[in-house]
Design a protein around this motif. Sequence first.
Motif, short mmCIF file in Angstrom:
data_model
loop_
_atom_site.label_atom_id
_atom_site.label_comp_id
_atom_site.label_asym_id
_atom_site.label_seq_id
_atom_site.Cartn_x
_atom_site.Cartn_y
_atom_site.Cartn_z
N LEU A 1 -3.70 -16.91 -19.27
CA LEU A 1 -3.20 -16.50 -17.96
C LEU A 1 -4.30 -16.03 -17.01
O LEU A 1 -4.27 -16.33 -15.83
CB LEU A 1 -2.18 -15.37 -18.13
CG LEU A 1 -0.93 -15.75 -18.94
CD1 LEU A 1 -0.01 -14.53 -19.09
CD2 LEU A 1 -0.18 -16.89 -18.28
N HIS A 2 -5.28 -15.33 -17.54
CA HIS A 2 -6.28 -14.75 -16.64
C HIS A 2 -7.28 -15.82 -16.20
O HIS A 2 -7.71 -16.63 -17.02
CB HIS A 2 -7.02 -13.61 -17.37
CG HIS A 2 -7.76 -12.72 -16.43
ND1 HIS A 2 -8.99 -13.04 -15.93
CD2 HIS A 2 -7.41 -11.54 -15.86
CE1 HIS A 2 -9.39 -12.07 -15.11
NE2 HIS A 2 -8.44 -11.15 -15.06
N PRO A 3 -7.66 -15.81 -14.92
CA PRO A 3 -8.64 -16.82 -14.47
C PRO A 3 -9.93 -16.81 -15.29
O PRO A 3 -10.53 -17.87 -15.51
CB PRO A 3 -8.91 -16.42 -13.01
CG PRO A 3 -7.64 -15.77 -12.57
CD PRO A 3 -7.14 -15.03 -13.80
N TYR A 4 -10.35 -15.64 -15.79
CA TYR A 4 -11.58 -15.61 -16.59
C TYR A 4 -11.36 -16.30 -17.93
O TYR A 4 -12.22 -17.05 -18.40
CB TYR A 4 -12.03 -14.15 -16.79
CG TYR A 4 -13.28 -14.02 -17.65
CD1 TYR A 4 -14.45 -14.68 -17.29
CD2 TYR A 4 -13.28 -13.25 -18.81
CE1 TYR A 4 -15.60 -14.58 -18.07
CE2 TYR A 4 -14.42 -13.14 -19.59
CZ TYR A 4 -15.57 -13.81 -19.22
OH TYR A 4 -16.69 -13.70 -19.99
N GLY B 1 -12.71 -2.93 -7.40
CA GLY B 1 -11.42 -3.60 -7.64
C GLY B 1 -11.43 -4.34 -8.96
O GLY B 1 -11.81 -3.80 -10.00
N CYS B 2 -11.02 -5.62 -8.92
CA CYS B 2 -11.11 -6.43 -10.13
C CYS B 2 -12.57 -6.82 -10.32
O CYS B 2 -13.18 -7.44 -9.44
CB CYS B 2 -10.24 -7.69 -9.98
SG CYS B 2 -10.56 -8.88 -11.29
N ARG B 3 -13.12 -6.50 -11.47
CA ARG B 3 -14.56 -6.73 -11.69
C ARG B 3 -14.91 -8.22 -11.72
O ARG B 3 -16.07 -8.58 -11.61
CB ARG B 3 -14.99 -6.05 -13.00
CG ARG B 3 -14.89 -4.55 -12.85
CD ARG B 3 -15.32 -3.80 -14.08
NE ARG B 3 -15.30 -2.36 -13.76
CZ ARG B 3 -15.70 -1.41 -14.56
NH1 ARG B 3 -16.16 -1.71 -15.76
NH2 ARG B 3 -15.65 -0.15 -14.18
N PHE B 4 -13.90 -9.05 -11.86
CA PHE B 4 -14.16 -10.50 -11.92
C PHE B 4 -14.15 -11.12 -10.51
O PHE B 4 -14.47 -12.30 -10.36
CB PHE B 4 -13.10 -11.16 -12.82
CG PHE B 4 -13.33 -12.62 -13.10
CD1 PHE B 4 -14.50 -13.07 -13.68
CD2 PHE B 4 -12.35 -13.55 -12.76
CE1 PHE B 4 -14.71 -14.42 -13.92
CE2 PHE B 4 -12.55 -14.92 -13.01
CZ PHE B 4 -13.73 -15.34 -13.60
N HIS B 5 -13.82 -10.33 -9.47
CA HIS B 5 -13.54 -10.96 -8.18
C HIS B 5 -14.70 -11.79 -7.59
O HIS B 5 -14.44 -12.84 -6.99
CB HIS B 5 -12.95 -9.96 -7.15
CG HIS B 5 -13.96 -9.14 -6.40
ND1 HIS B 5 -14.17 -7.80 -6.62
CD2 HIS B 5 -14.83 -9.49 -5.41
CE1 HIS B 5 -15.11 -7.36 -5.82
NE2 HIS B 5 -15.53 -8.36 -5.06
N PRO B 6 -15.98 -11.40 -7.77
CA PRO B 6 -17.02 -12.25 -7.16
C PRO B 6 -17.08 -13.66 -7.77
O PRO B 6 -17.63 -14.57 -7.16
CB PRO B 6 -18.32 -11.49 -7.46
CG PRO B 6 -17.91 -10.09 -7.74
CD PRO B 6 -16.56 -10.20 -8.39
N LYS C 1 -4.48 -8.49 -16.95
CA LYS C 1 -4.86 -7.53 -15.92
C LYS C 1 -5.33 -8.34 -14.72
O LYS C 1 -6.52 -8.70 -14.63
CB LYS C 1 -6.00 -6.67 -16.49
CG LYS C 1 -6.33 -5.41 -15.77
CD LYS C 1 -7.35 -4.66 -16.64
CE LYS C 1 -7.94 -3.48 -15.95
NZ LYS C 1 -6.99 -2.47 -15.57
N CYS C 2 -4.40 -8.68 -13.84
CA CYS C 2 -4.74 -9.57 -12.72
C CYS C 2 -3.66 -9.45 -11.66
O CYS C 2 -2.46 -9.46 -11.98
CB CYS C 2 -4.83 -11.01 -13.24
SG CYS C 2 -5.00 -12.25 -11.94
N TRP C 3 -4.07 -9.39 -10.39
CA TRP C 3 -3.11 -9.26 -9.29
C TRP C 3 -2.21 -10.49 -9.15
O TRP C 3 -1.14 -10.40 -8.56
CB TRP C 3 -3.83 -9.00 -7.96
CG TRP C 3 -4.31 -7.58 -7.82
CD1 TRP C 3 -5.59 -7.15 -7.80
CD2 TRP C 3 -3.50 -6.41 -7.69
NE1 TRP C 3 -5.65 -5.79 -7.67
CE2 TRP C 3 -4.37 -5.30 -7.59
CE3 TRP C 3 -2.12 -6.18 -7.64
CZ2 TRP C 3 -3.91 -3.99 -7.45
CZ3 TRP C 3 -1.67 -4.87 -7.50
CH2 TRP C 3 -2.55 -3.81 -7.41
FE1 SF4 Z 1 -8.99 -13.18 -9.67
FE2 SF4 Z 1 -7.81 -11.23 -8.31
FE3 SF4 Z 1 -6.90 -11.87 -10.68
FE4 SF4 Z 1 -9.21 -10.64 -10.43
S1 SF4 Z 1 -7.22 -9.82 -9.90
S2 SF4 Z 1 -8.80 -12.37 -11.72
S3 SF4 Z 1 -10.01 -11.55 -8.57
S4 SF4 Z 1 -6.90 -13.15 -8.85
#
Ligand code: SF4
Length: 331
Positions: free
Chosen positions: A241-244, A282-287, A316-318
């Motif tokens: 689910l998480h983009p990472y 914010g979300c540490r993965f955002h960059p 953990k993702c918006w």
């Molecule tokens: Fe990407 Fe935002 Fe989800 Fe972080 S919270 S993974 S930046 S969509």
Amino acid sequence: MSILKVEDLKKYFIVPQGVVRAVDGIDFSLEEGETLALVGESGSGKTTTAHVVMGFYTATSGSVKYRDIEIGYTPIEKRPLELRKEIQIVFQDPATSLNPKKNVKDIIDTAIKIHRKGLSSVERLKFMLSLLEHIGLSEDLLFKKPHELGGGEKQLVALARALAPGPRLLILDEPTSALDISAQARVLNALKKIQEERKISYLLITHDLGVVRNLATYVAIMYLGKIYEYAHVDEFFNRPLHPYTQMLLSSIPTLTEEEEKLLPQRILSRGEIPSPMNPPSGCRFHPRCPFAMDICKKKEPPTMIIKSEHGSHTVKCWLYVNAHERNLNKA
Ligand code: SF4
């Protein structure tokens, strides 16, 4: 009762340039006879977490409980022998973790002498031979020194040494990453067999998704000191689910079109993991995230529980917070 329960664990290091937040508030538990894989790039905090469990570091705050006993603040040298016997580790590189001056017999015998007091030398030898047979090593290796062994054999000797005390929790710190493919298969097979027979729990530290597929029951994805997704291994590969997580899975090489179709939406790796000394807001993965929204840069996403047939799946993702709540948080 879980064999290992970690709650809001933080481990910070003070360095001349500031504070490194290597582990920054993580929660997980590990059940008897299961394997939890902590997965992430280097700098994600997975090895630091394992080293706090081992007692190589003590926690900055939070809790690490082994069978309900708090161990997070007790360094290894102050832990009772019974506890040290129950939590053992296999390191990444057997070439540096085995004493080059000792032969295989002496390496394993030292562990037996410390943790199985009262055995005669004949009993210790019998025990050692059954251990070697169990993990698939020939007794012909007993009088060889580490430099005379192949990579897989060395790691199996390290595994035998870790098993000799009779652990219930084994930490596997990148156990196959220094090995060639055939040695990897040999070590993985031994680990699977031992777990099936002895119901030992494994805390597996790895960035190798092939090892995860082979050994893990649950997977926790770490990024810059936090857990961003936690799922059963089947969910991890079939419904990331998480983009990472999707980015990590996208990097697995595929051989056929069918395999390609099984992978999640391809998200190409962008940029490098930032320094844990100065993590993004914010979300540490955002960059690095192709889906980043405004809120991602400002507020840390909450951990959402997602319905799954395999128990707990959290992310953990918006993206998984409904738009109405996202707007409330923006306000
Ligand atoms: Fe990407 Fe935002 Fe989800 Fe972080 S919270 S993974 S930046 S969509």
